[in-house]
Scaffold this active site. Sequence first.
Site, mmCIF file in Angstrom:
data_model
loop_
_atom_site.group_PDB
_atom_site.id
_atom_site.type_symbol
_atom_site.label_atom_id
_atom_site.label_comp_id
_atom_site.label_asym_id
_atom_site.label_seq_id
_atom_site.Cartn_x
_atom_site.Cartn_y
_atom_site.Cartn_z
ATOM 1 N N ASP A 124 -10.064 2.812 2.379
ATOM 2 C CA ASP A 124 -10.177 2.214 3.716
ATOM 3 C C ASP A 124 -10.841 3.195 4.690
ATOM 4 O OD1 ASP A 124 -8.998 -0.238 3.119
ATOM 5 O OD2 ASP A 124 -6.977 0.497 3.520
ATOM 6 N N GLY A 146 -3.332 -0.844 18.158
ATOM 7 C CA GLY A 146 -2.488 -1.037 16.983
ATOM 8 C C GLY A 146 -2.075 0.289 16.390
ATOM 9 N N LYS A 206 0.810 -1.225 0.000
ATOM 10 C CA LYS A 206 0.000 0.000 0.000
ATOM 11 C C LYS A 206 0.845 1.277 0.000
ATOM 12 C CE LYS A 206 -4.128 -1.825 2.263
ATOM 13 N NZ LYS A 206 -5.102 -1.647 3.349
HETATM 14 P P1 ATR Z 1 -1.821 -3.452 8.906
HETATM 15 O O1 ATR Z 1 -1.402 -2.708 7.663
HETATM 16 O O2 ATR Z 1 -2.825 -4.547 8.617
HETATM 17 O O3 ATR Z 1 -2.244 -2.555 10.012
HETATM 18 P P2 ATR Z 1 0.766 -3.799 10.142
HETATM 19 O O4 ATR Z 1 1.190 -2.465 9.668
HETATM 20 O O5 ATR Z 1 1.735 -4.949 10.036
HETATM 21 O O6 ATR Z 1 -0.532 -4.295 9.369
HETATM 22 O O7 ATR Z 1 0.253 -3.676 11.651
HETATM 23 C C1 ATR Z 1 -0.094 -4.776 12.439
HETATM 24 C C2 ATR Z 1 -0.485 -4.284 13.825
HETATM 25 O O8 ATR Z 1 -0.787 -5.428 14.637
HETATM 26 C C3 ATR Z 1 0.622 -3.524 14.541
HETATM 27 O O9 ATR Z 1 0.042 -2.556 15.378
HETATM 28 C C4 ATR Z 1 1.298 -4.643 15.347
HETATM 29 O O10 ATR Z 1 2.026 -4.197 16.466
HETATM 30 P P3 ATR Z 1 3.596 -3.777 16.313
HETATM 31 O O11 ATR Z 1 3.581 -2.398 15.714
HETATM 32 O O12 ATR Z 1 4.126 -3.826 17.676
HETATM 33 O O13 ATR Z 1 4.201 -4.808 15.397
HETATM 34 C C5 ATR Z 1 0.077 -5.411 15.792
HETATM 35 N N1 ATR Z 1 0.399 -6.792 16.205
HETATM 36 C C6 ATR Z 1 0.731 -7.825 15.405
HETATM 37 N N2 ATR Z 1 0.947 -8.935 16.140
HETATM 38 C C7 ATR Z 1 0.757 -8.588 17.449
HETATM 39 C C8 ATR Z 1 0.819 -9.292 18.697
HETATM 40 N N3 ATR Z 1 1.137 -10.580 18.747
HETATM 41 N N4 ATR Z 1 0.546 -8.605 19.832
HETATM 42 C C9 ATR Z 1 0.201 -7.296 19.792
HETATM 43 N N5 ATR Z 1 0.133 -6.583 18.645
HETATM 44 C C10 ATR Z 1 0.393 -7.214 17.482
#
Ligand code: ATR
Length: 281
Positions: free
Chosen positions: A102, A127, A66
Amino acid sequence: MSKLLGIIGYPLGHSVSPAFQQAALDYCGVDARYEAWETPPEGVPQRVQWLRSPEVLGANVTVPHKEAVLPLLEGLSETARRIGAVNTIVNRAGRLEGHNTDVAGFMRALREEGGFDPQGKLVLILGAGGAAKAVAFGLAVAGVARMTIANRTVGRAQELAAAVEAVPQVRAVALTPEALTGDPPWDLIVNTTTLGMAGSPGEGESPLAEAQVPPGALVYDIVYNPKVTPLLATARRAGAHTLGGLPMLVYQGAEAFRLWTGLEAPVEVMFAAARRALWST
Ligand code: ATR
């Protein structure tokens, strides 16, 4: 000449966009095929170049491309430029326009399916990734009074908080029970993390415990598979209202459909096709 549309991402195994976009095209009598165009990062420039072909109407763009497609396009909508992410490309006679639907999809689902007016409200966003950016931007423009952004990596929450303008009070914290105490009760909680998503490492996990959910809140999980995520089950036990991720998925697709075809999207047809593809119901 039959036209082409598709979704660009990597990997694409999970995408239900082909199912509900094709259903909408067929219903409206548009002579076009919507395909899954799985594209590894090194193939993105060539794929985008090909979108300028006369038979291509446009494309959706999903994780992880994206942001990468931005510099490859001739024009950007104001929202896509401000968020720095494109999920929809429109081919206008060889000139590629980038949009971010989105935000519109999230806000339409929140208002129409959640019955929620964000003006003056207190919100918690879980997040701080790409999806959180669209959510935070939409809520900021809609006039929320206070926004807490909680993320596992607190630095990303701080970056997003710094980019959110026009919200009187913004706070970035770690996604821990201790860090989340002290706020007045939130009116709206939005999960944008992948926690609870089927097939992800966080499958089966809820980002919040029951005691953390205010009983009168709306809890909106943008994860659409499973239908009732662990967070939504937790929220129901706490007595909160809940909203799943399917309406956002369909409404962002409906806005993309309108941009490509100039037609109002048949959302009921899209909902039915998406439900069949996801849950076989
Ligand atoms: P997207 O574009 O779908 O938002 P992304 O940019 O990879 O995907 O973001 C994923 C989100 O899920 C992030 O906020 C991530 O937290 P980090 O910034 O710390 O990576 C969160 N996330 C993914 N796995 C997680 C987990 N096991 N526990 C808590 N947060 C998680």
